[in-house]
Motif scaffolding. Sequence first.
Motif, PDB file in Angstrom:
ATOM      1  N   CYS A 185      86.955  21.294  86.677  1.00 13.12           N
ATOM      2  CA  CYS A 185      87.177  22.610  87.277  1.00 13.12           C
ATOM      3  C   CYS A 185      87.890  23.584  86.353  1.00 13.12           C
ATOM      4  O   CYS A 185      87.728  24.802  86.487  1.00 13.12           O
ATOM      5  N   VAL A 186      88.694  23.073  85.435  1.00 15.59           N
ATOM      6  CA  VAL A 186      89.402  23.904  84.466  1.00 15.59           C
ATOM      7  C   VAL A 186      89.246  23.264  83.098  1.00 15.59           C
ATOM      8  O   VAL A 186      89.588  22.088  82.918  1.00 15.59           O
ATOM      9  N   ASP A 187      88.727  24.009  82.158  1.00 19.78           N
ATOM     10  CA  ASP A 187      88.497  23.470  80.818  1.00 19.78           C
ATOM     11  C   ASP A 187      89.823  23.044  80.187  1.00 19.78           C
ATOM     12  O   ASP A 187      90.782  23.819  80.152  1.00 19.78           O
ATOM     13  N   SER A 188      89.874  21.820  79.706  1.00 24.85           N
ATOM     14  CA  SER A 188      91.129  21.277  79.177  1.00 24.85           C
ATOM     15  C   SER A 188      91.551  21.951  77.889  1.00 24.85           C
ATOM     16  O   SER A 188      92.734  21.914  77.519  1.00 24.85           O
ATOM     17  N   ASP A 245      81.096  19.965  98.797  1.00 21.68           N
ATOM     18  CA  ASP A 245      81.751  20.507  97.612  1.00 21.68           C
ATOM     19  C   ASP A 245      80.850  21.533  96.915  1.00 21.68           C
ATOM     20  O   ASP A 245      79.694  21.749  97.293  1.00 21.68           O
ATOM     21  N   ILE A 246      81.378  22.147  95.868  1.00 19.79           N
ATOM     22  CA  ILE A 246      80.617  23.094  95.059  1.00 19.79           C
ATOM     23  C   ILE A 246      79.392  22.383  94.497  1.00 19.79           C
ATOM     24  O   ILE A 246      79.490  21.236  94.043  1.00 19.79           O
ATOM     25  N   PRO A 247      78.212  23.008  94.521  1.00 17.02           N
ATOM     26  CA  PRO A 247      77.018  22.377  93.948  1.00 17.02           C
ATOM     27  C   PRO A 247      77.272  21.909  92.521  1.00 17.02           C
ATOM     28  O   PRO A 247      77.873  22.616  91.704  1.00 17.02           O
ATOM     29  N   LEU A 284      86.180  26.779  85.418  1.00 19.60           N
ATOM     30  CA  LEU A 284      84.778  26.456  85.208  1.00 19.60           C
ATOM     31  C   LEU A 284      83.949  26.693  86.465  1.00 19.60           C
ATOM     32  O   LEU A 284      82.767  26.336  86.505  1.00 19.60           O
ATOM     33  N   PHE A 285      84.555  27.264  87.481  1.00 19.62           N
ATOM     34  CA  PHE A 285      83.822  27.616  88.694  1.00 19.62           C
ATOM     35  C   PHE A 285      84.353  28.940  89.209  1.00 19.62           C
ATOM     36  O   PHE A 285      85.439  29.387  88.838  1.00 19.62           O
ATOM     37  N   SER A 286      83.552  29.577  90.041  1.00 16.71           N
ATOM     38  CA  SER A 286      83.988  30.814  90.675  1.00 16.71           C
ATOM     39  C   SER A 286      84.398  30.505  92.109  1.00 16.71           C
ATOM     40  O   SER A 286      83.737  29.713  92.795  1.00 16.71           O
ATOM     41  N   LEU A 325      91.603  27.088 100.220  1.00 15.83           N
ATOM     42  CA  LEU A 325      92.789  27.222  99.385  1.00 15.83           C
ATOM     43  C   LEU A 325      92.991  25.990  98.517  1.00 15.83           C
ATOM     44  O   LEU A 325      93.229  26.080  97.309  1.00 15.83           O
ATOM     45  N   LEU A 326      92.886  24.809  99.127  1.00 16.89           N
ATOM     46  CA  LEU A 326      93.080  23.563  98.388  1.00 16.89           C
ATOM     47  C   LEU A 326      92.013  23.373  97.326  1.00 16.89           C
ATOM     48  O   LEU A 326      92.306  22.959  96.198  1.00 16.89           O
ATOM     49  N   ARG A 327      90.755  23.687  97.682  1.00 13.95           N
ATOM     50  CA  ARG A 327      89.670  23.490  96.710  1.00 13.95           C
ATOM     51  C   ARG A 327      89.862  24.422  95.514  1.00 13.95           C
ATOM     52  O   ARG A 327      89.597  24.043  94.362  1.00 13.95           O
ATOM     53  N   ASP A 328      90.331  25.614  95.752  1.00  9.33           N
ATOM     54  CA  ASP A 328      90.525  26.575  94.666  1.00  9.33           C
ATOM     55  C   ASP A 328      91.674  26.173  93.750  1.00  9.33           C
ATOM     56  O   ASP A 328      91.754  26.644  92.614  1.00  9.33           O
TER      57      ASP A 328
END
Length: 508
Positions: free
Chosen positions: A118-121, A158-160, A127-129, A108-111
């Motif tokens: 992680c989110v395009d400014s 973490d996410i690759p 930017l991840f699934s 939950l926290l990572r999402d």
Amino acid sequence: MEVLEALTSDTAQDSALRSPIQSSNKHAKTGRLRHEQGVISAEEIAEALHWASDEQLSRRALEHLTPKPMLPEETPKSRRRDRHQSQSPHLFAEVEMDGSEYYFSHLLLRDMCDCPRCVDSSTKQKLFSTVDIPHNVQAVVQPAEPQATHVKMTWINDIPGHDAEHESVINLDALRRLARVVIPDVSPLPPRSLWSAGLDGQTKVPDPVTYDAYMSDDAALYRVLLMLRTHGLLFLTDVPESSDSVSKIVERIGPLKNTFYGSTWDVRSVPQAKNVAYTAQDLGFHMDLLYMQQPPHLQFLHCIRSSSAGGASLFTDSLRAANELWRIDKKAFYVLATQPLGFHYNHAENYYHQSRKVIELSPTGMGNLENALQGEVPYSEGWLRRVSWAPPFQAPLSESGPFATAARLSGLNYNVLRWHKAARKFDSLVQKPEGVYERMMKPGECVIFDNRRILHARRAFEVGDEGKERWLRGAYMDEDPYRSKLRVLHKRFGDMQSAMETIVGLNK
């Protein structure tokens, strides 16, 4: 079996959950639910939500299976700590807030991370699934200062593509809402006020807003959008006498909705009209375009010229009528909430057809309707979602497929008779004089109303000499741009209560 016992011991309104939960109980691998203490294994939560795939079942499952927060003012610190989760650091991360410890899923926290990686400014897109997050991800939470507004954390597994330097900064207010099991509402909406015309002392129609204030003052626009939620009806005054004024009014909120009528259209008497609105006849209460899959959410009508005699506009709150129907005839309410009806537009150039229930309820309302009918759960006004009522555009009952699903002709006849009886009762509530607001619109006025809530009508008028006939210019808008603008302004102004305090008065 304790998961099952805790669920089945609750009220009858949760019966819909029992079958999927019972089915999933045999699959639970570890852990047990202590319902009063709110302790449950992550495996049981995942299994229960997997089997409760329907949105309503998922919400009910969450209500039962999510540990109930123990707030500081309610219990000592020793009882606030969820011992099971504190002993499962591979599943939950500890975050201290307001002197208490809360345990959140690492996933939950990572999402929730919205850092530039992680989110395009620019696009604000992810930017991840979520499915790319490893199941064994773990947050390393950094201690926060007592007055901090955010908490920082780094990640293990973490996410690759994200190295050990990746840091997430999460708003503590967002975590506080989650800790209290409050699902954040990205589209904040105030409660609706079911209104009458004011003759019986109930809620009144809001006062009008000037065109200049609407067009130039964002705070005024915010109040207008709130009024369209609370009352569903609003008038603008001092609108310029121009054929493009209605377009400007709509585009102040968002894009126009284009239909086969065009992006804007004129309401005035024409020969060989293909719509009763384009005649001088009396036009009964209805909603527009119910024969389309996505009817417009808002309708705008700018009065450019009024008739010399007649042509008053009438408005009434269909949700008020539906709510009254429940109080006086629950069976009639049930029929209109469960029996679909056909609506169509039938011309050589266009043929549209949709089936809708006259009273449309939220998923929660539909799931509890039969229990409420039996008095097992209380009815809630909040179940009312929208109404579909447009007699001029109603298809013949013989062409409404749902009526013909009866195995025998006798069943079809029965369905027709019971619907007709219920519909007549609803129509009598719609037509109640004390529920109807009548206004002879003047040039320079524009009405905005919720097309899925407010029924509108028009009295017959005389067609005078050329240049003197009644002339309204109209336009539509879908719900998405309305909600989008409301969200934007809510982020800016926030204080919904202060804005709501100005929504009072009765148009004269």
